[in-house]
Design an enzyme around this catalytic site. Sequence first.
Site, mmCIF file in Angstrom:
data_model
loop_
_atom_site.group_PDB
_atom_site.id
_atom_site.type_symbol
_atom_site.label_atom_id
_atom_site.label_comp_id
_atom_site.label_asym_id
_atom_site.label_seq_id
_atom_site.Cartn_x
_atom_site.Cartn_y
_atom_site.Cartn_z
ATOM 1 N N LYS A 117 0.860 -1.215 -0.050
ATOM 2 C CA LYS A 117 -0.035 -0.076 -0.081
ATOM 3 C C LYS A 117 0.606 1.360 0.029
ATOM 4 O O LYS A 117 2.036 1.150 0.311
ATOM 5 C CB LYS A 117 -0.925 -0.329 1.339
ATOM 6 C CG LYS A 117 -0.329 0.081 2.598
ATOM 7 C CD LYS A 117 -1.300 0.001 3.736
ATOM 8 C CE LYS A 117 -0.580 -0.017 5.103
ATOM 9 N NZ LYS A 117 -1.566 -0.212 6.159
ATOM 10 N N ARG A 157 -10.779 0.289 14.945
ATOM 11 C CA ARG A 157 -10.781 1.096 13.797
ATOM 12 C C ARG A 157 -11.929 0.223 12.780
ATOM 13 O O ARG A 157 -13.086 0.176 13.232
ATOM 14 C CB ARG A 157 -9.386 1.238 13.177
ATOM 15 C CG ARG A 157 -9.211 2.245 12.147
ATOM 16 C CD ARG A 157 -7.809 2.490 12.063
ATOM 17 N NE ARG A 157 -7.155 1.239 11.315
ATOM 18 C CZ ARG A 157 -5.779 1.257 11.053
ATOM 19 N NH1 ARG A 157 -5.075 2.276 11.255
ATOM 20 N NH2 ARG A 157 -5.415 0.085 10.541
ATOM 21 N N TYR A 206 15.191 30.755 4.118
ATOM 22 C CA TYR A 206 14.114 31.451 4.885
ATOM 23 C C TYR A 206 14.103 31.780 6.319
ATOM 24 O O TYR A 206 14.565 30.838 7.057
ATOM 25 C CB TYR A 206 12.610 30.621 4.745
ATOM 26 C CG TYR A 206 12.312 30.814 3.176
ATOM 27 C CD1 TYR A 206 11.884 31.888 2.488
ATOM 28 C CD2 TYR A 206 12.152 29.572 2.463
ATOM 29 C CE1 TYR A 206 11.317 31.939 1.349
ATOM 30 C CE2 TYR A 206 11.727 29.567 1.164
ATOM 31 C CZ TYR A 206 11.242 30.801 0.598
ATOM 32 O OH TYR A 206 10.806 30.722 -0.566
ATOM 33 N N MET A 223 10.828 24.378 -0.119
ATOM 34 C CA MET A 223 9.962 23.486 -1.041
ATOM 35 C C MET A 223 10.618 22.593 -2.132
ATOM 36 O O MET A 223 10.640 21.490 -2.110
ATOM 37 C CB MET A 223 8.931 24.370 -1.931
ATOM 38 C CG MET A 223 7.817 23.544 -2.676
ATOM 39 S SD MET A 223 6.678 24.560 -3.522
ATOM 40 C CE MET A 223 5.703 25.161 -2.238
#
Length: 378
Positions: free
Chosen positions: A43, A141, A269, A317
Site C-alpha cells: 500500500k 478502527r 527562509y 519547497m
Amino acid sequence: MRHTVARVDLDALRGNVRALRSLLEEGALASGRPVPAIIAVVKANAYGHGAASVGSALEASGVAMLACADVDEGVVLREAGIAAPILVFGALGISDLDGIFSHRLTPTISSPWAGRALADAAAARGTVLGCHVKIDTGMNRLGLRHDNLRRTLPAILAAPSLRVDALYTHFATADEPESELFGLQQQQFVAAREVAADLGLRTTHVHAANSAALLRDERVWFDAVRPGLLLYGIVPPPLMTTLQLEPALSLHSRIVAVKGVRDGEGAGYGQVFRAAGPRTLAVVPAGYADGVDWRLGNRGVVLVRGRRVPIVGRVSMDMLSIDVTGLDVSPGDEVVLLGRQGDQRIDVREVAATIGTIPWELLCRLGARIQREYCHRP
C-alpha cells in the site's frame, strides 16, 4: 531529468523476502506447524518504493498475495500486469464495487453494510466472491467487533454469493513491547476464530502479524503473515532483529551550486542559520515537495564525498543548503540523503528519530516528482 532520484534495489527486496521466508521456515520446523504464507503489503505506492515495479518483483519472489489500501491501488497493480491475488484492506464505498469485480480483487468485509453490498453485487453478476473478514480485537478502527460476531457474522456466512476465505485482525501495539493490549488482542482473536467456527465457518485461513508482530511472537504467525516495512529492509522501531535485511531504497541528489558566506550572515527562509565564521554552503535541489521533511532544517545530515555534513537553515519547497566547509566540492557532486556513500550510511530510522517521527511516514511521503530508478546488482 531532475537531479533528485530514489534508487530501488530489487535484488535487496528479493533478498529480504528470502530472509523472511527462512525465518518462517525455521519457526515452522521448530513448532511442527506449516510454513506461513507471505502476504506482501504494497500500500501507499509500496511505501514510496513504487507499487508496480515492487509488486512485480514480489510476485516473482513467490509471495502468496499482495495487499493494498484501496481499490485504486489494486487497479494500479493489475494494470501493471500482476496476476497474484490482491487483498484490499480498506473500507469500501459504493463506487468501489465495480473495481473489485473488474480487476479481480479480494475485498475485506469489515462491516455488515460491506457484507450486504458485496453479496448483492456478486449475486447481480452471477458469481461467488471470495473475501476476507476483518475482526476488530481492540484497534477500534475497521472490523467486526470480536464480541459481537454472533450478531454480525451469520448473515455474511449465509450469503450464497460470498465465500469467506480468511479471517484477520490487526494489532494496535505490536511495536510497543510493554503494552498489554498485544496479548489481549491475540486472545480475543483466537476466541473470535472459535466463535466463527461455531457459526459454521469452515475455513482455517487466518492472518494477523504485521512486521512488528512477526518479529515479536511466533504464536501470531497463523496461516500467513503480512510484512510491510520488513520487506523494504527496515525494522520497525524500537524492535531489533538479527535478520539479514537490506534497505531497498536510497535517495540521491547532486550539488547544483556552491557559495561562501561571511561570519554572521544567514541563509534561507527566516535566516534561522547564522554562520559562525566564514562557511562554504552547497545547494541541493531537494525539498519538502520531494518528501524531505521540513523539520530536518538545522538538524539533519546528508553524505557528501563520504562525509556527514549538516543541513543548515530551513528546508525549502524545492531545495536545501548544506555546510561543506573544508570539503573540495563542485556542482555535480553526489549527495546521499538516504543510503550509503563510502563507509557512511544514513538510514530512515535514524532520520525519523532525528525529527521525532516514524520511518513509515518518511518513506510514504517521498514525492511523485522524484524519479524511481529500479536496479539489479551486476
